[in-house]
Design an enzyme around this catalytic site. Structure first.
Site, mmCIF file in Angstrom:
data_model
loop_
_atom_site.group_PDB
_atom_site.id
_atom_site.type_symbol
_atom_site.label_atom_id
_atom_site.label_comp_id
_atom_site.label_asym_id
_atom_site.label_seq_id
_atom_site.Cartn_x
_atom_site.Cartn_y
_atom_site.Cartn_z
ATOM 1 N N ARG A 241 -5.212 -18.812 15.788
ATOM 2 C CA ARG A 241 -5.781 -19.687 14.750
ATOM 3 C C ARG A 241 -7.294 -19.813 14.869
ATOM 4 O O ARG A 241 -7.989 -19.956 13.858
ATOM 5 C CB ARG A 241 -5.121 -21.059 14.798
ATOM 6 N N LYS B 156 18.895 -20.949 6.720
ATOM 7 C CA LYS B 156 19.509 -21.854 5.739
ATOM 8 C C LYS B 156 19.108 -21.608 4.299
ATOM 9 O O LYS B 156 17.933 -21.394 4.007
ATOM 10 C CB LYS B 156 19.148 -23.291 6.107
ATOM 11 N N GLY C 237 6.913 -18.474 8.977
ATOM 12 C CA GLY C 237 7.711 -18.619 10.188
ATOM 13 C C GLY C 237 8.224 -17.350 10.822
ATOM 14 O O GLY C 237 7.444 -16.515 11.295
ATOM 15 N N GLY D 20 4.346 -23.805 6.077
ATOM 16 C CA GLY D 20 4.668 -24.714 4.972
ATOM 17 C C GLY D 20 3.787 -24.519 3.748
ATOM 18 O O GLY D 20 4.267 -24.574 2.612
HETATM 19 P P1 AMP Z 1 14.303 -19.803 8.974
HETATM 20 O O1 AMP Z 1 13.402 -20.676 9.799
HETATM 21 O O2 AMP Z 1 15.157 -20.550 8.006
HETATM 22 O O3 AMP Z 1 13.587 -18.643 8.370
HETATM 23 O O4 AMP Z 1 15.372 -19.210 10.008
HETATM 24 C C1 AMP Z 1 15.028 -18.382 11.069
HETATM 25 C C2 AMP Z 1 16.126 -18.396 12.081
HETATM 26 O O5 AMP Z 1 17.327 -18.002 11.465
HETATM 27 C C3 AMP Z 1 15.911 -17.459 13.226
HETATM 28 O O6 AMP Z 1 15.742 -18.189 14.410
HETATM 29 C C4 AMP Z 1 17.177 -16.627 13.280
HETATM 30 O O7 AMP Z 1 17.707 -16.457 14.581
HETATM 31 C C5 AMP Z 1 18.149 -17.441 12.463
HETATM 32 N N1 AMP Z 1 19.213 -16.602 11.887
HETATM 33 C C6 AMP Z 1 19.052 -15.467 11.203
HETATM 34 N N2 AMP Z 1 20.230 -14.939 10.870
HETATM 35 C C7 AMP Z 1 21.165 -15.772 11.363
HETATM 36 C C8 AMP Z 1 22.597 -15.763 11.346
HETATM 37 N N3 AMP Z 1 23.277 -14.770 10.750
HETATM 38 N N4 AMP Z 1 23.251 -16.792 11.940
HETATM 39 C C9 AMP Z 1 22.554 -17.769 12.538
HETATM 40 N N5 AMP Z 1 21.213 -17.847 12.581
HETATM 41 C C10 AMP Z 1 20.520 -16.856 12.004
#
Ligand code: AMP
Length: 396
Positions: free
Chosen positions: A35, A198, A354, A377
């Site tokens: 950063r 999610k 992220g 964000g």
């Molecule tokens: P996000 O912050 O919503 O982009 O989610 C990222 C996280 O989702 C990472 O730490 C991944 O390990 C997790 N992730 C990706 N695919 C899966 C999956 N099939 N089941 C559980 N966690 C997952």
């Protein structure tokens, strides 16, 4: 867009809002200076053009009032190392000492003020606090993309004190140009790759993108809410029951709008959430109880890669699987290489938000995509179609 190039900095004090919210170890040494490095082009531009620089930032989440463990004094040594010159620490951001130091700054000087969040007025966006900060500079420069979605005193409110003398720094400029290129004038075909854990955190992004996309590629844990919405059996995979309806609505809306939506046909499933779990590849809609999808399968990878490699604009947010575990990283890794291949063929690729950034860094591909955003964000809000207070304050 008002940028540094619109001003003369000769004998002017540039008050620059930067994002120096860097990680520190137990000895208060900077463990990742990304950063700080990202702000260097702006700092050097002002210095090279005859100005002086006053830097202000937040660091961590102090609970109210001064707390030495959150002082920006800890990063002075790193800043000096990177700029290659002395940095004067102003102490408290609105204290008498800081005001005295910045009052008559010689050209070429660099001053760092202390943590803005030692004052709750910062997050509350209080005008009087912004007025005091404004006394430190002649031109206000916002280069803190990571906090541009916050209407804080130093990121937005302060701009009212600099009507006609405020602009974006070079990092902000690059971030805004890259996201605008993708969202406002994408070369077609335009493909978004949305993954991660999610659906709930990505739903607004998907809805806003739906108006612009040719292809929507879904991966990661959120895939299984879509598979369920299509009537599949997803075993113990990550699922958000409350969003099955939304997932169905997205599938319907894609069909109505002519957006091609790609859900993984197959998945690498595991009998535990562990790198050492037993694994096998099955159709994503036939995952047995006791098993969970942790990565997209080979067939999905092949189809996704074909779609990505003929795209002209690519937006990637979120991994295709649990890429942190080496046994479930194949999908994310191969998709990363497809994005690189498309970029080499002339596509514009923006990676942001992220964990897709963590993935690009894991495979050391940062230099091989068009742009990797520094804002989590803030980037997501821009893709959702929201106006960022830190951007609006300068553009108004
Ligand atoms: P996000 O912050 O919503 O982009 O989610 C990222 C996280 O989702 C990472 O730490 C991944 O390990 C997790 N992730 C990706 N695919 C899966 C999956 N099939 N089941 C559980 N966690 C997952």
């Amino acid at each position: 867009m008002k940028t540094l190039h619109d001003f003369s900095f000769e004998n002017k004090r540039a008050l620059i809002r930067v994002d120096f919210n860097v990680p520190l170890d137990s000895n208060k040494k900077v463990t990742d200076a990304t950063r700080i490095e990202a702000a260097l082009p702006t700092i050097n531009y002002v210095l090279d053009n005859g100005g002086s620089v006053v830097l202000m930032s937040h660091l961590g989440r102090p609970k109210g009032g001064f707390d030495a463990s959150f002082s920006l004094e800890h990063i002075v040594y790193k800043l000096e190392e990177l700029i290659g010159k002395k940095v004067e620490f102003g102490g408290d951001c609105i204290g008498a000492n800081a005001i005295e130091i910045t009052k008559n700054l010689a050209a070429g000087s660099v001053v760092l003020l202390d943590n803005l969040r030692f004052y709750e007025e910062e997050k509350k966006g209080e005008i009087k606090f912004a007025d005091k900060l404004a006394g430190h500079g002649d031109i206000y420069v916002n280069d803190a993309f990571g906090t541009a979605h916050r209407a804080h005193a130093s990121t937005a409110v302060i701009a009212n004190n600099f009507i006609g003398s405020s602009c974006f720094g070079l990092l902000m400029q690059k971030e805004l140009e890259s996201v605008r290129k993708v969202m406002l004038s994408p070369s077609k075909p335009f493909t978004a790759i949305i993954g991660g854990a999610k659906v709930s955190s990505k739903i607004s992004i998907i809805q806003n993108l739906m108006e612009k996309l040719d292809n929507l590629i879904i991966g990661g844990g959120m895939s299984y809410t879509f598979v369920k919405a299509m009537g599949g059996e997803v075993g113990n995979s990550l699922i958000e029951e409350d969003y099955v309806k939304e997932a169905k609505a997205i599938l319907d809306s894609a069909e109505a709008k002519g957006v091609r939506i790609l859900i993984p046909e197959d998945s690498v499933i595991a009998d535990a959430f562990s790198n050492d779990a037993n694994k096998k590849t099955v159709p994503s809609s036939e995952i047995p109880t006791g098993w969970m999808g942790l990565d997209i399968g080979e067939t999905a990878i092949t189809h996704y890669a074909k779609c990505i490699e003929v795209s002209k604009t690519i937006l990637w947010n979120g991994p295709m699987g649990v890429f942190e575990m080496d046994n479930f990283q194949d999908g994310t890794k191969k998709i990363a290489y497809s994005v690189v291949a498309a970029t080499e063929r002339g596509a514009y690729s923006l990676v942001g938000g992220g964990d897709s950034v963590a993935a690009i860094n894991k495979y050391e591909l940062k230099e091989h995509v068009s742009y990797v955003s520094t804002g989590g964000g803030a980037l997501l809000e821009l893709i959702e179609g929201k106006e960022l207070p830190g951007v609006a304050a300068i553009e108004k």
